[in-house]
Design a protein around this motif. Structure first.
Motif, mmCIF file in Angstrom:
data_model
loop_
_atom_site.group_PDB
_atom_site.id
_atom_site.type_symbol
_atom_site.label_atom_id
_atom_site.label_comp_id
_atom_site.label_asym_id
_atom_site.label_seq_id
_atom_site.Cartn_x
_atom_site.Cartn_y
_atom_site.Cartn_z
ATOM 1 N N SER A 104 9.723 3.178 -2.839
ATOM 2 C CA SER A 104 10.107 3.336 -4.241
ATOM 3 C C SER A 104 10.904 4.596 -4.427
ATOM 4 O O SER A 104 11.758 4.721 -5.226
ATOM 5 C CB SER A 104 8.884 3.347 -5.149
ATOM 6 N N LEU A 108 4.909 3.182 -1.870
ATOM 7 C CA LEU A 108 5.252 4.516 -2.358
ATOM 8 C C LEU A 108 6.493 5.032 -1.621
ATOM 9 O O LEU A 108 7.371 5.617 -2.222
ATOM 10 C CB LEU A 108 4.073 5.474 -2.158
ATOM 11 N N SER A 155 0.826 -1.199 0.000
ATOM 12 C CA SER A 155 0.000 0.000 0.000
ATOM 13 C C SER A 155 0.872 1.266 0.000
ATOM 14 O O SER A 155 1.787 1.379 -0.799
ATOM 15 C CB SER A 155 -0.945 -0.040 1.208
ATOM 16 N N LEU A 156 0.626 2.174 0.912
ATOM 17 C CA LEU A 156 1.372 3.428 0.993
ATOM 18 C C LEU A 156 2.862 3.188 1.240
ATOM 19 O O LEU A 156 3.702 3.955 0.791
ATOM 20 C CB LEU A 156 0.806 4.312 2.108
#
Length: 68
Positions: A68, A65, A61-62
């Protein structure tokens, strides 16, 4: 008994980065004041920089992010 793992594996760390949609109850032992996504990313980055060795990042999920 001598370990059969290569010595370079002893310097690897796993970092589990949680995603969104968890309640505060899941982190009740850790008090963090995160006001923005930038604060969240900074915590991840600071932890990785403090580790001596390789870091294997795992998230969903978050958290995806953030790593990455």
């Amino acid at each position: 008994m001598k370990s059969s793992l290569p010595t370079n594996l002893s310097k690897k760390h796993f970092m589990l980065v949680r995603g969104s949609c968890f309640g505060a109850w899941s982190w009740y032992k850790i008090a963090r004041d995160i006001r923005s996504i930038s604060d969240y990313f900074k915590l991840v980055r600071d932890f990785i920089e403090a580790i001596d060795g390789k870091v294997i990042l795992v998230s969903h999920s978050l958290g995806g992010l953030a790593i990455s």
